[in-house]
Motif scaffolding. Structure first.
Motif, PDB file in Angstrom:
ATOM      1  N   UNK A   1       0.814  -1.225   0.000  1.00  0.00           N
ATOM      2  CA  UNK A   1       0.000   0.000   0.000  1.00  0.00           C
ATOM      3  C   UNK A   1       0.844   1.271   0.000  1.00  0.00           C
ATOM      4  N   UNK A   2       2.180   1.086   0.115  1.00  0.00           N
ATOM      5  CA  UNK A   2       3.039   2.282   0.115  1.00  0.00           C
ATOM      6  C   UNK A   2       3.250   2.867   1.502  1.00  0.00           C
ATOM      7  N   UNK A   3       2.830   2.114   2.553  1.00  0.00           N
ATOM      8  CA  UNK A   3       3.100   2.569   3.917  1.00  0.00           C
ATOM      9  C   UNK A   3       4.588   2.401   4.203  1.00  0.00           C
ATOM     10  N   UNK A   4       5.111   3.141   5.181  1.00  0.00           N
ATOM     11  CA  UNK A   4       6.553   3.039   5.506  1.00  0.00           C
ATOM     12  C   UNK A   4       6.779   2.920   7.003  1.00  0.00           C
ATOM     13  N   UNK A   5       5.740   2.473   7.740  1.00  0.00           N
ATOM     14  CA  UNK A   5       5.945   2.297   9.179  1.00  0.00           C
ATOM     15  C   UNK A   5       4.955   1.302   9.760  1.00  0.00           C
ATOM     16  N   UNK A   6       5.414   0.624  10.828  1.00  0.00           N
ATOM     17  CA  UNK A   6       4.607  -0.369  11.541  1.00  0.00           C
ATOM     18  C   UNK A   6       4.418   0.104  12.972  1.00  0.00           C
ATOM     19  N   UNK A   7       3.174   0.163  13.415  1.00  0.00           N
ATOM     20  CA  UNK A   7       2.912   0.465  14.825  1.00  0.00           C
ATOM     21  C   UNK A   7       2.622  -0.829  15.563  1.00  0.00           C
ATOM     22  N   UNK A   8       3.395  -1.065  16.615  1.00  0.00           N
ATOM     23  CA  UNK A   8       3.201  -2.250  17.455  1.00  0.00           C
ATOM     24  C   UNK A   8       2.702  -1.791  18.819  1.00  0.00           C
ATOM     25  N   UNK A   9       1.430  -2.103  19.096  1.00  0.00           N
ATOM     26  CA  UNK A   9       0.918  -1.916  20.463  1.00  0.00           C
ATOM     27  C   UNK A   9       0.633  -3.302  21.035  1.00  0.00           C
ATOM     28  N   UNK A  10       1.231  -3.602  22.187  1.00  0.00           N
ATOM     29  CA  UNK A  10       1.078  -4.913  22.815  1.00  0.00           C
ATOM     30  C   UNK A  10       0.215  -4.792  24.060  1.00  0.00           C
ATOM     31  N   UNK A  11      -0.867  -5.534  24.119  1.00  0.00           N
ATOM     32  CA  UNK A  11      -1.696  -5.545  25.335  1.00  0.00           C
ATOM     33  C   UNK A  11      -1.034  -6.430  26.389  1.00  0.00           C
ATOM     34  N   UNK A  12       0.090  -7.030  26.043  1.00  0.00           N
ATOM     35  CA  UNK A  12       0.787  -7.982  26.923  1.00  0.00           C
ATOM     36  C   UNK A  12       1.042  -7.413  28.318  1.00  0.00           C
ATOM     37  N   UNK A  13       0.876  -8.273  29.314  1.00  0.00           N
ATOM     38  CA  UNK A  13       1.148  -7.883  30.701  1.00  0.00           C
ATOM     39  C   UNK A  13       0.625  -8.940  31.628  1.00  0.00           C
ATOM     40  N   UNK A  14       0.124  -8.526  32.794  1.00  0.00           N
ATOM     41  CA  UNK A  14      -0.427  -9.486  33.756  1.00  0.00           C
ATOM     42  C   UNK A  14      -1.531  -8.824  34.569  1.00  0.00           C
ATOM     43  N   UNK A  15      -2.388  -9.638  35.119  1.00  0.00           N
ATOM     44  CA  UNK A  15      -3.501  -9.118  35.920  1.00  0.00           C
ATOM     45  C   UNK A  15      -3.324  -9.332  37.410  1.00  0.00           C
TER      46      UNK A  15
END
Ligand code: LRH
Ligand code: MN
Length: 424
Positions: free
Chosen positions: A165-179
């Motif tokens: 698509x011609x994008x030039x960046x990746x956003x990584x958001x991780x919900x990873x963690x603990x409760x």
């Protein structure tokens, strides 16, 4: 819904006299008005593909009707926003919510609407129907190497979609963690995450950037593995020159000094971009500038100061994106208000008398420092922002024209009341 140029022209003709009166006063008050207008014309804010329908909470969702049923209709809606304000010239996709079936056709359709593709977003915070392993206990942090591998492959898949698509960046958001305390070995979670991010970073083309988005809590309620700016900074420092921290305004603990975080990340050359929104309590994803417009101004004040200190190009060197969710407002009206709120904060920050501020700071004249900043914040820049739109071919009053043309009613007539857009 296509917006014909003549309708914008007609709208502007009706409002021109009043606009010119307000503009001439603003120009008389703001020394570098012309330069500010040019900067505003160049400034584009990416619209999230996941925020074009009605959002909701676990307590309920109240659909508004006429929501986009496909990626094509989402591009049309962002195209309409851009036609109205000439400041929404990019769309940020979330995968798999918005997988382009025919990337070439989607890219061409976006170009027809004057739109580019900004950062693509991966999603390892939900389990997809056809997924082998669950992300219940995290993705890149997961104690199970198979789960980490699956998440890495997903991110690489997202990069492939972005390249098409011609994008030039990746956003990584991780919900990873603990409760709960004891659930997670923080050091191992960090090392697993870093190791996994290294593999994703290595899969990016040489001209791509990785934005690592941090968040204090939710959906995990004891720890988040990329939980604040310091943790994100620690990862991106180790990953490489093209890894940066992404600041989502709603991802901070109460009373965090976000403008100071922005100033330091920018100075450290590790600020990649923003998810603009506003909040009073948690990650409320409300309209940018709706709750704390002064904070948004202070953030742009640090951005202008820090970008000019490094000679950065305001329009292109950072990622400007909205990330919002609309529970009670029309999604398109809410996005128009967010863009306006951001443009006003930027214009006010550009009008700050930086020389006077530095002189006052040099002698610790605290009172004068506040006077200089608040004078800019209390300067009405709406005519300046409108003039930039006018020069770029947009509407003097985007929201007014949106309502005058009964856009939502037309979309409901075209798409129906019960359509649900993919996303949050
Ligand atoms: C997480 C977040 C992230 C997105 C999601 C839609 O709260 O801000 O940026 O992936 O919202
Ligand atoms: Mn976000």
């Amino acid at each position: 819904m296509q917006l014909e140029k003549y309708k914008i022209q007609q709208h502007n003709d009706d409002l021109l006299t009043g606009h010119q009166r307000r503009l001439s006063f603003a120009v008389s008050e703001i020394e570098n008005a012309e330069a500010i207008i040019q900067k505003l014309v160049d400034f584009q804010i990416a619209i999230p593909s996941w925020a074009l329908g009605t959002g909701g909470t676990r307590f309920g969702r109240f659909a508004g009707g006429g929501e986009p049923r496909s990626l094509e209709e989402k591009i049309e809606d962002v195209g309409l926003l851009h036609a109205l304000n000439q400041a929404s010239g990019a769309i940020s996709l979330h995968i798999p919510w918005d997988i382009p079936k025919d990337a070439k056709a989607i890219k061409a359709l976006a170009a027809q609407h004057g739109l580019k593709f900004d950062a693509v977003n991966s999603n390892t915070f939900q389990d997809q129907a056809d997924q082998a392993l669950s992300y219940k206990f995290g993705s890149l942090q997961n104690v199970d190497k198979g789960v980490r591998k699956q998440a890495i492959e997903h991110n690489i898949e997202v990069i492939k979609h972005g390249i098409e698509l011609g994008s030039e960046s990746l956003t990584v958001w991780l919900s990873d963690g603990s409760c709960f305390p004891g659930q997670l070995n923080f050091r191992r979670a960090y090392q697993n995450t870093l190791e996994s991010l290294h593999e994703i970073y290595a899969a990016m083309p040489d001209n791509w950037k990785m934005f690592l988005e941090y968040k204090a809590y939710e959906p995990n309620f004891y720890s988040t593995t990329v939980g604040d700016w310091g943790q994100s900074y620690s990862y991106v420092q180790k990953l490489g020159d093209r890894a940066y921290t992404l600041v989502d305004l709603g991802h901070h603990l109460p009373n965090a000094n976000i403008e100071q975080i922005v100033a330091l990340l920018l100075m450290e050359e590790k600020l990649g971009g923003f998810h603009f929104n506003d909040s009073k309590y948690g990650d409320d994803d409300l309209t940018a500038g709706a709750m704390k417009p002064y904070q948004l101004f202070l953030i742009f004040n640090e951005l202008v100061d820090g970008m000019d200190a490094r000679g950065l190009n305001h329009a292109t060197d950072l990622g400007w994106m909205i990330d919002a969710s609309h529970n009670v407002k029309d999604p398109l009206e809410d996005l128009l208000q967010s863009v306006e709120g951001i443009m006003m904060a930027y214009a006010q920050a550009l009008s700050v008398d930086r020389k006077a501020l530095e002189e006052a700071q040099a002698v610790s004249d605290v009172v004068r420092c506040q006077e200089i900043l608040q004078n800019a914040f209390r300067t009405d820049v709406r005519a300046i922002v409108a003039e930039a739109r006018l020069r770029a071919g947009g509407a003097l009053n985007p929201l007014g024209l949106f309502r005058h043309l009964k856009v939502r009613e037309n979309l409901i007539a075209e798409r129906g009341l019960k359509t649900v857009a993919t996303g949050l």
